[in-house]
Design a protein around this motif. Structure first.
Motif, mmCIF file in Angstrom:
data_model
loop_
_atom_site.group_PDB
_atom_site.id
_atom_site.type_symbol
_atom_site.label_atom_id
_atom_site.label_comp_id
_atom_site.label_asym_id
_atom_site.label_seq_id
_atom_site.Cartn_x
_atom_site.Cartn_y
_atom_site.Cartn_z
ATOM 1 N N LYS A 47 -4.172 54.463 -8.590
ATOM 2 C CA LYS A 47 -3.696 53.124 -8.204
ATOM 3 C C LYS A 47 -2.762 53.152 -6.995
ATOM 4 O O LYS A 47 -2.376 52.107 -6.487
ATOM 5 C CB LYS A 47 -2.889 52.515 -9.362
ATOM 6 N N ARG A 49 0.262 53.881 -7.362
ATOM 7 C CA ARG A 49 1.338 53.114 -7.980
ATOM 8 C C ARG A 49 2.624 53.928 -7.912
ATOM 9 O O ARG A 49 2.623 55.120 -8.226
ATOM 10 C CB ARG A 49 0.968 52.846 -9.444
ATOM 11 N N SER A 134 -3.037 47.281 -14.863
ATOM 12 C CA SER A 134 -4.192 46.592 -14.307
ATOM 13 C C SER A 134 -4.936 47.542 -13.360
ATOM 14 O O SER A 134 -4.322 48.358 -12.677
ATOM 15 C CB SER A 134 -3.744 45.330 -13.580
ATOM 16 N N ASN A 136 -6.174 47.870 -10.434
ATOM 17 C CA ASN A 136 -6.210 47.521 -9.013
ATOM 18 C C ASN A 136 -5.256 48.460 -8.272
ATOM 19 O O ASN A 136 -4.447 49.133 -8.895
ATOM 20 C CB ASN A 136 -5.741 46.076 -8.813
ATOM 21 N N HIS A 220 3.700 40.895 -4.777
ATOM 22 C CA HIS A 220 2.843 41.577 -5.751
ATOM 23 C C HIS A 220 1.569 40.753 -5.808
ATOM 24 O O HIS A 220 1.538 39.642 -5.306
ATOM 25 C CB HIS A 220 3.560 41.546 -7.109
HETATM 26 MG MG MG Z 1 -0.584 45.185 -12.398
#
Ligand code: MG
Ligand code: AMP
Length: 316
Positions: A47, A49, A134, A136, A220
């Motif tokens: 991700k 992330r 999620s 994405n 976001h």
């Molecule tokens: Mg998310």
């Protein structure tokens, strides 16, 4: 759509430390064995992330709560009875079984039981709780269809395609203070509904809780082109190459494309279509930017406006 054989195969991938994207009722999740820190590290890599953003752990039965938390708070059982399976995440003190990477080093863990047969079957067949944000890239639009996952993520071992998701926006996230719950992220389950089951805290979320819950990050959930909220900006550019994302009203100016989130202004329908329509407009090369019609900021409208403001933030 998803056969029992495919669930078994996907559960095998989870057990061996791989990544499986799967549908939930909110959005598609990117799952790994929540008790395997190396598998969870792959989620962050896939991700892109940042490691400060904690993951939600998904369960299929209530006894998994006892494995994951130290909490014996009787409010959890009351909330679970009414809202689980469903789009509510409860943040609780974590047990030593939960690796630090799942919670970004916090001593709390977010837990939810998703209301989707494919998600529940995958968790049960895997035999472990599944950590899943999620599916994405970090900061981008959340996926409400399997094709949205394939568009953004390329290091997934398997994508389970359960069709479009029903709720369409991420779960409501709450934490429990001594005197009641505090909402950390708005969702389709509203504070008013929660208040019928457990008291609401008179305090706000603390600064620490806000940092821990990037639901609070101001930018976001963004499409890869500018998004403006109608009437909130003094100088929206010429709209002839733009799209109007309507919450029920006719377009207020000349737009190249008009998309209705709901023709009747139904808030559940607006939430269910929000990310899907933003994905479609993000992909339309004839559209330079998006102008979204705001909804009233009450009830589910709070969650819808939260996502729209975050999508719009960098273009203020
Ligand atoms: Mg998310
Ligand atoms: P998502 O990418 O939709 O799965 O986002 C997960 C979100 O849940 C995080 O960004 C946080 O806002 C929230 N969350 C998960 N775990 C915790 C936790 N332990 N404390 C506070 N918020 C959490």
């Amino acid at each position: 759509m998803v056969s029992p054989q495919e669930i078994e195969q996907a559960a095998g991938i989870i057990r061996r430390g791989g990544l499986v994207a799967f549908p939930t009722e909110t959005v598609y999740g990117l799952g790994a064995n929540a008790l395997d820190p190396i598998a969870v590290a792959k989620i962050f890599a896939c991700k892109e992330r940042p490691s400060f953003d904690p993951l939600i752990v998904h369960i299929a039965s209530l006894d998994q709560v006892a494995q994951l938390t130290l909490s014996t708070d009787e409010r959890v059982a009351r909330l679970a009875r009414v809202f689980w399976p469903g789009p509510l995440t409860i943040v609780l003190p974590k047990s030593e079984h939960v690796p630090d990477i799942v919670t970004s080093g916090l001593d709390t863990v977010g837990i939810r039981m998703p209301d989707h047969p494919v998600a529940l079957a995958l968790i049960s067949a895997s035999g472990c709780p599944i950590a899943a944000p999620s599916a994405n890239k970090f900061g981008k639009l959340s996926p409400t269809k399997a094709e949205h996952v394939r568009k953004q993520l390329h290091l997934v071992d398997h994508v389970l395609d359960g069709g479009p998701t029903r709720v369409g926006i991420e779960s409501t996230v709450i934490t429990l203070h001594d005197d009641g719950f505090v909402v950390l992220r708005q969702g389709i389950i509203t504070a008013e509904e929660l208040e019928k089951v457990v008291p609401r805290s008179t305090s706000d979320s603390t600064r620490e809780e806000q940092i821990a819950s990037p639901g609070h990050i101001q930018s976001h959930y963004s499409p890869n082109k500018p998004l403006y909220i109608w009437r909130e900006y003094a100088d929206i550019p010429d709209t002839r190459n733009a799209a109007f994302l309507s919450a029920g009203s006719p377009a207020p100016a000349a737009f190249k494309r008009v998309e209705y989130l709901s023709e009747s202004g139904n808030l559940y329908e607006i939430a269910a279509n929000l990310f899907q329509k933003m994905h479609a407009l993000e992909e339309d090369e004839h559209i330079e930017f998006i102008v979204a019609e705001p909804v009233k900021e009450a009830g589910i409208g709070l969650a819808i406006m939260d996502r729209l403001r975050k999508a719009a933030f960098q273009y203020r």
